[in-house]
Scaffold this motif. Sequence first.
Motif, short mmCIF file in Angstrom:
data_model
loop_
_atom_site.label_atom_id
_atom_site.label_comp_id
_atom_site.label_asym_id
_atom_site.label_seq_id
_atom_site.Cartn_x
_atom_site.Cartn_y
_atom_site.Cartn_z
N ASN A 30 146.63 137.11 -44.27
CA ASN A 30 146.04 136.07 -45.11
C ASN A 30 145.21 136.72 -46.21
O ASN A 30 144.81 137.89 -46.11
CB ASN A 30 145.16 135.13 -44.27
CG ASN A 30 144.96 133.79 -44.96
OD1 ASN A 30 145.51 133.53 -46.03
ND2 ASN A 30 144.16 132.93 -44.34
N LYS A 49 150.80 136.20 -52.96
CA LYS A 49 151.64 136.32 -51.76
C LYS A 49 153.12 136.30 -52.13
O LYS A 49 153.92 137.12 -51.65
CB LYS A 49 151.33 135.18 -50.78
CG LYS A 49 150.06 135.35 -49.99
CD LYS A 49 149.89 134.18 -49.03
CE LYS A 49 148.67 134.35 -48.13
NZ LYS A 49 148.49 133.20 -47.21
N GLN A 53 155.93 139.43 -51.83
CA GLN A 53 157.16 139.24 -51.05
C GLN A 53 158.41 139.39 -51.91
O GLN A 53 159.40 140.03 -51.50
CB GLN A 53 157.14 137.86 -50.39
CG GLN A 53 158.35 137.59 -49.51
CD GLN A 53 158.25 136.23 -48.80
OE1 GLN A 53 157.24 135.57 -48.91
NE2 GLN A 53 159.30 135.85 -48.10
N ILE A 59 152.37 142.25 -46.75
CA ILE A 59 150.94 142.41 -46.43
C ILE A 59 150.78 142.97 -45.03
O ILE A 59 149.83 143.70 -44.73
CB ILE A 59 150.20 141.06 -46.57
CG1 ILE A 59 150.26 140.57 -48.01
CG2 ILE A 59 148.75 141.18 -46.11
CD1 ILE A 59 149.60 139.22 -48.23
#
Length: 513
Positions: A30, A49, A53, A59
């Motif tokens: 997170n 995020k 990706q 992460i």
Amino acid sequence: MVTKVNSVGLVGLNAFPVKVEISAVQGIPNILIGGLADKSVQESVMRIKAAIQNNGMKIGNCRCDINLSPSNVKKSGSGFDLAILIAVLTVTGYVPDSHDGKAFIGEVSLAGEICGIPGALAMAIEAAQNGIKELYLPYDNAAEASVVKGLRVYGVKDAAELAAHLCGRKLIRPAEPLPITDESYSSGLDFSDVKGQEAVKSAIVVAAAGFHNMLMIGPPGTGKSMIAKRIPTVLPRMSFDESIETTKIYSVADMISPESPLVTQRPFRNVSHTASAVGLIGGGSNPRPGEISLAHNGVLFLDEFPEFDRKVLETLRQPLENGEVTISRASGAVTYPCNIMLVAAMNPCPCGNYGSPLRKCTCNLQQVAKYLGKISQPILDRIDIQAEVSAVSYDDLSGQGKSESSAAMAEKIAKAREIQEKRFRGTNIRSNSGITPDKLHDICVLDEKADSYLKLAFEKTGLSARAYDRVLKVARTCADLDGSEVIQKPHIARAISYRSLDRKYWGNSLSLS
């Protein structure tokens, strides 16, 4: 592990340094952001995020706690995305932890592309002043930021390209400093196209030489707009500092293109009479500069002057006096500069023929008074020069000879500006219109005849204190055009004559007969 990455925030034209502090611990993957970050900053989590990706990175089992320092200053906008992304990539091991002397600004898309942002120049200047040597920002903003001395600017297209550079696999070439050439100042307009109107052109020379506000009154079709559009062609070229100041405003307004990243021509903002107060002065929930600030160091042209809403015109009073506009909101106040030459044009009545010796006016006196009454006395007091634009004769229109060119007018103006540049060196004053009250009488020295004539004008006509000051400033410009150190009677007489339309149209007599 705690890592710090430099970035820059922006409120109005005021940039401020920001440190993106990140702490990574094992846990549910997170990214959490604190440090008085508003919703637009919080949304960067979703963008970052997705960008990580979509570029083949992860992460992992890592919870990233991020603080934007200083924590007591509100942060807004998407410009922190890139610094946050680099912070996350650092603690996850994708890029080395070696960010001293570097700063990162820019928006990150879901695909990892680095998108352009407004205000890049102001942020680049702030970064350099805080010891930053390398600035990484969107490719579209690189040319704009490259004018900042002592700063190596890298234009970045996407996250993968930046990660490869920071890891040393494939280096990004720094942006070349933007060249400023004479072609940047070219214009296709020229005063030689204006037939007749020699008296108006003479008034424009005075107005441009001292950067004085000007009002043109005349019937429709006499060339008021044509004349106004050519005023920038006789103004002195922008200095580098003026160019930077103006470009910062356009950058914050998101009006800079990669093809023309630096404003090198004096702005000419032609504003419609339908403009609102916010459009003219600036504002909004996130205060943006208005037309008066976009005209900074140039000309703000208000055609059909009385057709503007009177409340809109009244908002000009404080900015015209102070050379800056302050927009206050609950979250704070933002100040934008607006050192402008106001040029207004108007008909003398609704039909346009009041006072004309050639055409009959179809308006009654009440209509004329109502029309002229839309321009208040406080606004008139802030306009230094009034010029009547009369109908052009057939001989002038059909003549083959060229009238005075912009180059010839600009030469006279340049000589007067050179005198002012020497006079005001070491001060914040740039032209005679900006002389402050504490320096007025030291700079505007009158000989005995000029002093007596001005005293007579003041006592007989009831000049306001503001009008008195502005007559002195215009007289100072007239003296500069004549190369005179002392203001003489003809200079005072000429300055007063430029307020004579008060008598004809508003009934404020300035007759000394």
